[in-house]
Every structure is written in C-alpha cells, then in structure tokens.
Design an enzyme around this catalytic site. Structure first.
Site, short mmCIF file in Angstrom:
data_model
loop_
_atom_site.label_atom_id
_atom_site.label_comp_id
_atom_site.label_asym_id
_atom_site.label_seq_id
_atom_site.Cartn_x
_atom_site.Cartn_y
_atom_site.Cartn_z
N ASP A 60 9.03 2.66 -0.48
CA ASP A 60 7.99 3.23 0.60
C ASP A 60 8.42 2.91 2.12
O ASP A 60 7.99 1.78 2.33
CB ASP A 60 6.77 2.97 -0.15
N TYR B 291 0.92 -1.23 0.08
CA TYR B 291 -0.03 0.08 -0.11
C TYR B 291 0.85 1.17 -0.08
O TYR B 291 1.80 1.31 0.62
CB TYR B 291 -1.07 0.14 1.03
N LYS C 9 4.31 8.71 8.96
CA LYS C 9 3.99 8.15 10.47
C LYS C 9 5.20 8.41 11.43
O LYS C 9 5.18 9.72 11.97
CB LYS C 9 4.01 6.54 10.08
C1 LIG Z 1 0.55 4.66 5.98
C2 LIG Z 1 1.37 4.61 4.63
C3 LIG Z 1 0.93 5.42 3.40
C4 LIG Z 1 0.17 6.62 3.51
O1 LIG Z 1 0.48 7.49 4.32
P1 LIG Z 1 -0.63 8.53 4.82
O2 LIG Z 1 -0.02 9.56 5.90
O3 LIG Z 1 -1.90 7.79 5.59
O4 LIG Z 1 -1.02 9.35 3.80
C5 LIG Z 1 1.88 5.36 2.41
N1 LIG Z 1 2.68 4.21 2.29
C6 LIG Z 1 2.85 3.42 3.16
C7 LIG Z 1 3.86 2.04 3.22
C8 LIG Z 1 2.20 3.56 4.59
O5 LIG Z 1 2.24 2.53 5.47
#
Ligand SMILES: *Cc1c(COP(=O)(O)O)cnc(C)c1O
Length: 414
Positions: free
Chosen positions: A223, A129, A251
């Site tokens: 990511d 994701y 995060k």
């Molecule tokens: C949480 C997450 C996102 C999105 O981050 P938001 O701050 O919710 O927009 C993108 N990539 C990964 C791997 C994530 O865990």
C-alpha cells in the site's frame, strides 16, 4: 451541520488543543486561514502536495483542460498519457487501473487478490492504515495471530474475521500463520508505515515477506498511497528494490485532486473486469481534470534531481532540529525517510506500533498548540507524519526549525 463539524475525523482537532483552523488558500509552502493567519505547512493536505500548494503546472493544466469539460465517462487521451508515464517509469507496474481515492484502490486490490488466488483471508499489520475499507479497519484480538476485531462500529464480525492482524517486524509470527492457515489471499503492508508514526521497517523484513508470500502462495500488496512517488518515483518498491504483486496509490498521484490507482503484474491485473472476472468500476474513475493534475505532478517528479533536492532540504531541516534535541538531551527522536519526518517522544527507534507510548502524545498536543501560535502547521495528531514539499525553501525551513526547537524548549522543560 456535519458530524463533528468535519468530513474526515482527524480534521476536528480531537488530538490537539483548540478549534480546527479553516484554510482558505495555499501558496507554495504556506497556507492562510480565514482570519488571515499564515502558517508554514508540513501537512501538505496529508501528503498529496509534494510540489507545494497551488503549483503553477497544475493550475495551468487544470485551466486548459477545464475548457473542454469536466467528465465524459469514456476513455480519454489524458488517461493514456498518465498510463504511459507510469508504466515507462515504474519497473513494477505492467498494468494499472485508476480509481478516485486511496481507500478505493486498496479495496479493489484486496478483491483482486482474493479473486486471483481463490482464497479469502488477508494479513495486515498493527500500525498500518489502509483507508476505511471494512475488512481492514481491524486491530489484533487478544494474543498473537488471532483473527481481527473491528475498530469501527458497523463492521460485521464475520468481515473482521477474514483479517489476521500481526505485529510489524516479526517474520516468524507471519510464517506461523501462513503455515497454519492455507486460506491467505494476500499480505498487505505499508512498506513505509507512515500513518501511525513513521515505523520504518528493515529491508530484510520486507524481503522476508516477499519470500513468505512466494512460499505460501499469497500475494504481496504494497500500500503505497503515502510512500508512492514520495520515497522516489518508484516509491518504497523502488527504494527497497522489492517487487510486490500489487501496488496501491493515492495522494500524490492526483496532485491534490481525487485520484487513486492500483496496479502490478500483468497476469494478476488481467483478472480485472472487463478483461477478467473481478468486478471493479467507477463513474468518475480517471476523471480527465484530476488525471491532468496527476500528469503535471508526475512530470515535475521526473525532472532530473527532483528527489535529491527535496531530500537534501529535508535532511537540512531535520538536522537543525535533531542537533538541538541532542544538545538539550531531550527524549525525542526524529524518524525520517525521503521527505517524510516524524517526532517520536522516545530515545529508542520505533519500529512496531507498541513502541509508541500514547501517554507521550500530551507533549505533542502542547507542541502543536504552541507551533500553531507561532505560524507552523503540523498535522493535528502526534501519530501523523510531516511532509516537506518542493516548495519549502531553505530559508523557510530554517525559520520553521527555529520555531520547532523553541517549542521543544517550552514543552520539554519541566
Ligand atoms: C491515505 C491512505 C489511504 C486512504 O486513502 P484515501 O484517499 O484517504 O481514501 C490508504 N492507505 C494509505 C497507506 C494511506 O496513507
């Protein structure tokens, strides 16, 4: 009032039983709902709270900086401070740009990869994701290595077509696509996929992706919105010792306030405006209050022994549960890395999205309801991982493990 009553879909408890809980406060590893029920929290705001709730260092810096105002729309000394902290302690970052969410970081990194390479297509993997970026809300079409099909309404087919979706753990499939398609700007992956269960990859696979990117002139984007500062200060890049071209953060980097960032090699980051011609901007980017919370968090993480202590505690907790599972011969595995854990309702290691049996999620649904009753809060979906924070002490972890084991006994005996 709100669509589904919430501002982010999984909060609506659609994948578990009962109404969503409304939390009014958190302290350490506990949260309290509006009816004054207390829970041991393993969701930790979906990952940012590696120090636990309401940490003193964050509260102190927020109070202090609030006195000066909330936002200026100019560079600030705090911005420079977090930049220095990052570049000094992360081998794979030459330059960084701050944004306000993980999604924004990913969206910007993708644009930069396209601007830098002059190519259009992106390869992503089923089971990863990357936020709600249009071209990444895409799943595999029928058959291997087809162009993507969007998983959300409102995404033009032409956008989805720019994304190629492949299964994890399959280098050959990836090379086949790169060989055939000369228009791939980047491969994006969660090096520690933690949004669809915890699908730990082999290091050789990740290294293989690095090599393929070099061979075919695509950028490798890690990511690390979850894994960044979680699997050690240098995240998965440091853990596997692989240098991606770009890394995205979110995060933890904001310590519980809205912060994201992307960064990487200087020659690529120099393409970002105003130095280069890839446009990217944000009214509240590097907001001083949010950044101060990030700085306070990163400083705690850099203290000697932070990660080893956290990981030891997680191992202690996970072992208490896995021992019980083994004794009882339940078909459950705990997949874990660093301070992340996930219950897989199978005996086999799950490494691709296909290894997860959706039918087994009914077991998680029961577990979740039982644990909520007992005062343990897991993220409200069996696809979500759990996080241990520095605020989880051994005594509480032992108590939680006992309650989790009892919940397994209730759910698995039938
Ligand atoms: C949480 C997450 C996102 C999105 O981050 P938001 O701050 O919710 O927009 C993108 N990539 C990964 C791997 C994530 O865990």
């Amino acid at each position: 009032m709100f669509p589904g009553g919430v501002h982010s879909p999984v909060r609506a408890f659609k994948s578990v039983d009962g109404p969503p809980i409304f939390i009014k406060k958190g302290k350490g590893c506990h949260i309290t709902d509006v009816d004054n029920n207390e829970y041991i929290d393993f969701c930790c705001s979906w990952g940012p709270l590696i120090l636990g709730h309401n940490h003193k260092a964050i509260r102190t810096t927020l109070n202090k900086n609030l006195k000066n105002g909330t936002s200026f729309g100019t560079p600030t000394a705090l911005g420079n401070e977090i930049g220095k902290l990052l570049l000094k302690n992360h081998r794979y970052l030459d330059m960084v740009r701050f944004v306000s969410s993980g999604t924004e970081a990913v969206m910007s990194a993708i644009r930069l990869a396209r601007g830098y390479t002059g190519k259009n297509k992106i390869i992503k993997f089923e089971g990863c994701y990357h936020g709600h970026v249009d071209s990444l809300l895409v799943k595999a079409g029928s058959g291997l290595a087809t162009f993507g099909v969007s998983t959300s309404a409102g995404i033009p087919e032409s956008f989805a077509k720019e994304t190629i979706v492949l299964p994890l753990n399959d280098l050959a499939a990836c090379e086949k696509v790169l060989k055939k398609n000369k228009d791939v700007a980047a491969i994006i992956i969660e090096p520690i996929p933690a949004n669809n269960g915890l699908l730990l990859q082999n290091k050789s696979y990740l290294k293989g992706l690095r090599k393929l990117c070099d061979k075919y002139g695509a950028l490798l984007i890690f990511d690390e919105v979850i894994s960044g500062f979680r699997a050690g200060f240098e995240g998965a890049s440091g853990h596997y010792n692989i240098k991606p071209d770009l890394i995205t953060f979110g995060k933890i980097i904001g310590g519980g306030l809205p912060v994201g960032a992307f960064g990487g090699k200087e020659k690529i980051m120099k393409k970002v405006a105003p130095l280069g011609d890839v446009y990217q901007a944000g009214t509240l980017s590097a907001n001083p209050l949010a950044i101060s919370a990030g700085i306070a968090t990163l400083k705690e993480l850099l203290k000697k022994g932070f990660y080893s202590k956290l990981e030891d505690k997680t191992q202690y907790f996970v072992n208490l549960i896995s021992k019980h599972i083994k004794t009882k011969k339940y078909k459950v595995r705990i997949q874990t890395i660093g301070s992340i854990f996930w219950f897989s309702f199978s005996n086999k290691r799950a490494i691709t999205a296909d290894d997860i049996n959706p039918e087994k999620m009914s077991l998680f649904r029961k577990m979740h309801a039982e644990l909520l009753n007992q005062g343990v809060y897991l993220g409200p979906s069996g696809y979500e991982v759990g996080f241990v924070s520095a605020a989880h002490d051994k005594k509480t972890l032992k108590k939680a493990a006992k309650l989790i084991n009892a919940a397994f006994d209730k759910v698995m005996h039938k």
